[in-house]
Motif scaffolding. Structure first.
Motif, mmCIF file in Angstrom:
data_model
loop_
_atom_site.group_PDB
_atom_site.id
_atom_site.type_symbol
_atom_site.label_atom_id
_atom_site.label_comp_id
_atom_site.label_asym_id
_atom_site.label_seq_id
_atom_site.Cartn_x
_atom_site.Cartn_y
_atom_site.Cartn_z
ATOM 1 N N UNK A 75 -7.374 -3.040 6.856
ATOM 2 C CA UNK A 75 -7.069 -2.440 5.398
ATOM 3 C C UNK A 75 -6.286 -0.880 5.408
ATOM 4 N N UNK A 76 -6.867 -0.129 6.372
ATOM 5 C CA UNK A 76 -6.317 1.370 6.418
ATOM 6 C C UNK A 76 -4.950 1.190 6.770
ATOM 7 N N UNK A 77 -4.735 0.466 7.945
ATOM 8 C CA UNK A 77 -3.256 0.372 8.475
ATOM 9 C C UNK A 77 -2.424 -0.018 7.450
ATOM 10 N N UNK A 78 -2.975 -1.113 6.772
ATOM 11 C CA UNK A 78 -1.933 -1.756 5.619
ATOM 12 C C UNK A 78 -1.635 -0.534 4.671
ATOM 13 N N UNK A 79 -2.428 0.072 4.149
ATOM 14 C CA UNK A 79 -2.367 1.304 3.089
ATOM 15 C C UNK A 79 -1.323 2.312 3.701
ATOM 16 N N UNK A 80 -1.624 2.312 4.878
ATOM 17 C CA UNK A 80 -0.615 3.657 5.741
ATOM 18 C C UNK A 80 0.784 3.135 5.786
ATOM 19 N N UNK A 81 1.048 1.709 6.084
ATOM 20 C CA UNK A 81 2.263 1.096 5.904
ATOM 21 C C UNK A 81 2.829 1.407 4.593
ATOM 22 N N UNK A 82 2.135 1.089 3.536
ATOM 23 C CA UNK A 82 2.551 0.982 2.083
ATOM 24 C C UNK A 82 2.962 2.353 1.772
ATOM 25 N N UNK A 83 2.317 3.557 2.079
ATOM 26 C CA UNK A 83 2.597 4.803 2.210
ATOM 27 C C UNK A 83 3.843 5.188 2.916
ATOM 28 N N UNK A 84 4.043 4.878 3.896
ATOM 29 C CA UNK A 84 5.013 5.110 4.737
ATOM 30 C C UNK A 84 6.216 4.314 4.050
ATOM 31 N N UNK A 85 6.150 3.408 3.698
ATOM 32 C CA UNK A 85 7.408 2.440 2.998
ATOM 33 C C UNK A 85 7.838 3.063 1.684
ATOM 34 N N UNK A 86 6.674 3.540 0.883
ATOM 35 C CA UNK A 86 7.014 4.377 -0.346
ATOM 36 C C UNK A 86 7.947 5.727 -0.202
ATOM 37 N N UNK A 113 11.565 7.580 -8.414
ATOM 38 C CA UNK A 113 10.869 8.495 -7.338
ATOM 39 C C UNK A 113 9.432 8.855 -7.998
ATOM 40 N N UNK A 114 9.495 8.964 -9.293
ATOM 41 C CA UNK A 114 8.195 9.418 -10.030
ATOM 42 C C UNK A 114 6.976 8.052 -9.693
ATOM 43 N N UNK A 115 7.721 6.878 -9.911
ATOM 44 C CA UNK A 115 6.744 5.892 -9.782
ATOM 45 C C UNK A 115 6.434 5.759 -8.427
ATOM 46 N N UNK A 116 7.164 5.959 -7.372
ATOM 47 C CA UNK A 116 6.805 5.786 -5.952
ATOM 48 C C UNK A 116 5.721 6.786 -5.686
ATOM 49 N N UNK A 117 5.724 8.093 -6.022
ATOM 50 C CA UNK A 117 4.858 9.153 -5.935
ATOM 51 C C UNK A 117 3.659 8.844 -6.503
ATOM 52 N N UNK A 118 3.571 8.369 -7.787
ATOM 53 C CA UNK A 118 2.233 7.734 -8.204
ATOM 54 C C UNK A 118 1.553 6.608 -7.410
ATOM 55 N N UNK A 119 2.407 5.654 -7.043
ATOM 56 C CA UNK A 119 1.844 4.898 -6.147
ATOM 57 C C UNK A 119 1.357 5.506 -4.895
ATOM 58 N N UNK A 120 1.832 6.250 -4.159
ATOM 59 C CA UNK A 120 1.527 6.918 -3.009
ATOM 60 C C UNK A 120 -0.068 7.631 -3.268
ATOM 61 N N UNK A 121 -0.345 8.285 -4.301
ATOM 62 C CA UNK A 121 -1.168 8.788 -4.755
ATOM 63 C C UNK A 121 -2.514 7.860 -4.713
ATOM 64 N N UNK A 122 -2.385 6.696 -5.424
ATOM 65 C CA UNK A 122 -3.136 5.786 -5.550
ATOM 66 C C UNK A 122 -3.473 5.215 -4.052
ATOM 67 N N UNK A 123 -2.634 5.036 -3.408
ATOM 68 C CA UNK A 123 -2.854 4.386 -1.979
ATOM 69 C C UNK A 123 -3.534 5.392 -0.993
ATOM 70 N N UNK A 124 -3.226 6.813 -1.206
ATOM 71 C CA UNK A 124 -4.055 7.387 -0.332
ATOM 72 C C UNK A 124 -5.290 7.769 -0.739
ATOM 73 N N UNK A 125 -5.679 7.851 -2.200
ATOM 74 C CA UNK A 125 -7.123 7.805 -2.469
ATOM 75 C C UNK A 125 -7.859 6.684 -2.273
ATOM 76 N N UNK A 126 -7.175 5.556 -2.257
ATOM 77 C CA UNK A 126 -7.871 4.310 -1.540
ATOM 78 C C UNK A 126 -8.213 4.287 0.043
ATOM 79 N N UNK A 127 -7.003 4.626 0.313
ATOM 80 C CA UNK A 127 -7.483 4.759 1.920
ATOM 81 C C UNK A 127 -8.400 5.925 2.271
#
Length: 68
Positions: free
Chosen positions: A19-30, A43-57
């Motif tokens: 799960x953690x590796x998957x989230x890291x891949x999502x962050x990297x792809x964003x 860019x704003x939407x991607x940044x918001x997504x990254x924040x969510x992925x980072x919190x979850x990770x």
């Protein structure tokens, strides 16, 4: 209205790692996608997504440290 109920799940350390590796891949792809666009709203939407992925990770990583 948001539903903030908590759900208890149990994962093996290997599943947590996946799960953690998957989230890291999502962050990297964003971040990679961000470099491919000049559109401010994207860019704003991607940044918001990254924040969510980072919190979850972080939540996942914290749960592993509590298991040890």
């Amino acid at each position: 209205m948001k539903n903030n109920r908590k759900i208890k799940l149990e994962f093996t350390p290997e599943e947590i790692s996946i799960l953690s590796n998957g989230l890291i891949c999502l962050i990297d792809n964003a971040y990679r996608a961000e470099k491919l666009t000049c559109e401010t709203s994207v860019i704003k939407a991607l940044n918001e997504s990254v924040k969510i992925y980072q919190k979850l990770n972080q939540k996942i990583c914290n749960s592993v440290s509590k298991m040890e």
